[in-house]
Design a protein around this motif. Structure first.
Motif, PDB file in Angstrom:
ATOM      1  N   SER A   1      -3.481   4.252   2.561  1.00 18.29           N
ATOM      2  CA  SER A   1      -3.590   3.013   2.664  1.00 18.29           C
ATOM      3  C   SER A   1      -2.858   2.039   1.561  1.00 18.29           C
ATOM      4  CB  SER A   1      -5.285   2.707   2.461  1.00 18.29           C
ATOM      5  OG  SER A   1      -5.657   2.747   1.323  1.00 18.29           O
ATOM      6  N   ILE A   2      -2.698   2.924   0.355  1.00 16.31           N
ATOM      7  CA  ILE A   2      -1.674   2.260  -0.428  1.00 16.31           C
ATOM      8  C   ILE A   2      -0.074   1.984   0.282  1.00 16.31           C
ATOM      9  CG2 ILE A   2      -0.345   2.394  -2.496  1.00 16.31           C
ATOM     10  CD1 ILE A   2      -2.890   3.683  -3.811  1.00 16.31           C
TER      11      ILE A   2
ATOM     12  N   GLU B   1       0.643   1.865   3.088  1.00 20.52           N
ATOM     13  CA  GLU B   1       0.353   0.821   4.390  1.00 20.52           C
ATOM     14  C   GLU B   1       0.660  -0.506   3.650  1.00 20.52           C
ATOM     15  OE1 GLU B   1      -2.756   1.968   6.551  1.00 20.52           O
ATOM     16  OE2 GLU B   1      -1.331   3.283   7.823  1.00 20.52           O
ATOM     17  N   SER B   2      -0.199  -0.846   2.376  1.00 19.24           N
ATOM     18  CA  SER B   2      -0.153  -2.040   1.884  1.00 19.24           C
ATOM     19  C   SER B   2       1.289  -2.309   1.308  1.00 19.24           C
ATOM     20  CB  SER B   2      -0.923  -2.390   0.778  1.00 19.24           C
ATOM     21  OG  SER B   2      -0.750  -1.505  -0.224  1.00 19.24           O
ATOM     22  N   LEU B   3       2.269  -1.462   0.828  1.00 17.93           N
ATOM     23  CA  LEU B   3       3.210  -1.727   0.335  1.00 17.93           C
ATOM     24  C   LEU B   3       4.413  -2.126   1.585  1.00 17.93           C
ATOM     25  CD1 LEU B   3       3.406   1.004  -2.236  1.00 17.93           C
ATOM     26  CD2 LEU B   3       3.401  -1.264  -2.787  1.00 17.93           C
TER      27      LEU B   3
ATOM     28  N   SER C   1       6.366  -6.092   6.627  1.00 17.32           N
ATOM     29  CA  SER C   1       5.652  -6.508   8.182  1.00 17.32           C
ATOM     30  C   SER C   1       6.920  -6.628   8.943  1.00 17.32           C
ATOM     31  CB  SER C   1       4.936  -7.511   7.875  1.00 17.32           C
ATOM     32  OG  SER C   1       5.704  -8.705   7.651  1.00 17.32           O
TER      33      SER C   1
ATOM     34  N   SER D   1       7.509  -4.078   0.769  1.00 21.55           N
ATOM     35  CA  SER D   1       7.766  -5.655   1.188  1.00 21.55           C
ATOM     36  C   SER D   1       8.221  -6.530   0.140  1.00 21.55           C
ATOM     37  CB  SER D   1       6.189  -6.044   1.783  1.00 21.55           C
ATOM     38  OG  SER D   1       5.200  -5.638   0.690  1.00 21.55           O
TER      39      SER D   1
ATOM     40  N   HIS E   1       6.823   3.243  -5.978  1.00 16.86           N
ATOM     41  CA  HIS E   1       5.784   2.421  -6.556  1.00 16.86           C
ATOM     42  C   HIS E   1       5.307   3.006  -7.963  1.00 16.86           C
ATOM     43  CE1 HIS E   1       2.848  -0.297  -6.563  1.00 16.86           C
ATOM     44  NE2 HIS E   1       1.761   0.509  -6.373  1.00 16.86           N
TER      45      HIS E   1
END
Ligand code: CTP
Ligand code: MG
Length: 344
Positions: free
Chosen positions: A31-32, A34-36, A39, A79, A172
């Motif tokens: 999930s980390i 995916e949040s990075l 889009s 992103s 990250h």
């Protein structure tokens, strides 16, 4: 700062995590990840900016081409990353400074913001910002090797999705911990990507092949360097599937490799050969000029180029302490996906 309370952590050695324990953290890392990732909307905006730049440039240089390179094109961009563009002009001898200054003029009169020509930089560029999207962009000239190594990186990422996960999380971590800055003597993102590819080539069973050791299906000569590799990666989409390791296991093994297992004194990691080669064989055993070779990462095409050369005797310590900190967190911390990314 970069300090680890390793004493406290070592006293808890008994609770050594098993592969199974580690894997229970995989959903948190996913999930980390995916949040990075950017889009579709963001990708679309980047594409539009590239197209409008293309229109402007073709008017002035009809034979020129624009290529994306770096993290916006190698699939390892987080992103809101800036885009790196290479202007390819093939008309024999060219004066890069002159072209950059003219380019800056053209961009300025098209109302792009913060246009700046940096003609004396190591890689001379024009910088700009698109007011419509807020995207920043660097344009360099004829840096075709970067375009080709970007393609190699992207092709690797198309073989097994765990590479992209690993790189985005490692980048990250490196940014959070302040060890992703070549000006400060730590490693570039490009170096971290090569470290991740190398690492997945060495897993047993292997998760990635060595594309440069396979029958080449893509060949170009750039600045006198022959770049050849297998690029029909859709044929390799099941390559890594025998290996079932989760992203959490891989992160744990990645950090412990660089913390405890890599032989810094003697070895060079080499994505080109899919393995480890000796410093001796590259003549990277002593300091020459500013190149110290304290951590050795061979560029896949510019073979004399060690991406670790920016690391000095102070920053090698910082780097290794950070690898150890990360490895210990993966091994002992009750909340590894939080502690790992704590700002330093
Ligand atoms: N590059 C290179 N040689 C280097 C450093 C970079 O050829 N020593 C090229 C590579 O093509 C790389 C691109 O420049 O993909 C951008 O490098 P870098 O900024 O390190 O990587 P990014 O993937 O753009 O990462 P970030 O998201 O941090 O910008
Ligand atoms: Mg970049």
């Amino acid at each position: 700062g970069h300090h680890v309370s390793s004493q406290r952590m070592r006293s808890r050695r008994r609770e050594l995590r098993t592969r199974h324990d580690i894997t229970s953290f995989a959903p948190q890392f996913i999930s980390i990840y995916e949040s990075l990732t950017p889009s579709e909307e963001e990708k679309e905006k980047q594409k539009q900016l590239l197209q409008s730049l293309e229109k402007l440039i073709i008017k002035e240089w009809p034979n020129a081409q624009l290529h994306l390179y770096g993290s916006c094109a190698n699939s390892f961009g987080a992103s809101s990353c800036d885009i790196d563009v290479c202007l390819a002009i093939s008309d024999g001898e060219i004066d890069k400074s002159k072209i950059l200054l003219r380019l800056a003029e053209i961009l300025q009169s098209d109302n792009l913001q913060d246009v700046q020509a940096l003609t004396r930089a190591r890689v001379p560029i024009v910088k700009l910002k698109d007011p419509a999207t807020g995207i920043s962009c660097d344009i360099c000239i004829n840096n075709i090797l970067a375009v080709v190594n970007t393609k190699l990186l992207r092709n690797y990422s198309q073989i097994d999705h765990r590479l992209r996960q690993l790189v985005i999380i490692v980048k990250h971590w490196a940014k959070s911990r302040g060890v992703n800055d070549t000006y400060q003597g730590t490693l570039s993102s490009y170096a971290y990507v090569l470290m991740c590819i190398h690492f997945l080539q060495l897993r047993r069973p292997a998760i990635l092949p060595c594309l440069q050791e396979m029958q080449p299906t893509y060949m170009v000569t750039v600045d006198g360097i022959e770049c050849a590799f297998f690029d029909q990666v859709q044929k390799l989409e099941h390559f890594g599937s025998v290996n079932r390791e989760s992203i959490a296991e891989l992160l744990w093994a990645f950090f412990s490799y660089w913390a405890y297992h890599h032989d810094y004194a003697n070895n060079v990691i080499s994505v080109r050969t899919g393995g480890i080669i000796s410093k001796q064989s590259k003549d990277w055993t002593r300091r020459i000029g500013n190149d110290r070779h304290l951590i050795c990462i061979e560029d896949p095409f510019e073979l004399s180029h060690d991406l670790g050369r920016v690391v000095d005797k102070f920053t090698i310590k910082i780097l290794r302490e950070e690898f150890e900190r990360a490895a210990e967190i993966m091994q002992y911390d009750p909340n590894p996906s939080v502690r790992l990314f704590e700002p330093y």
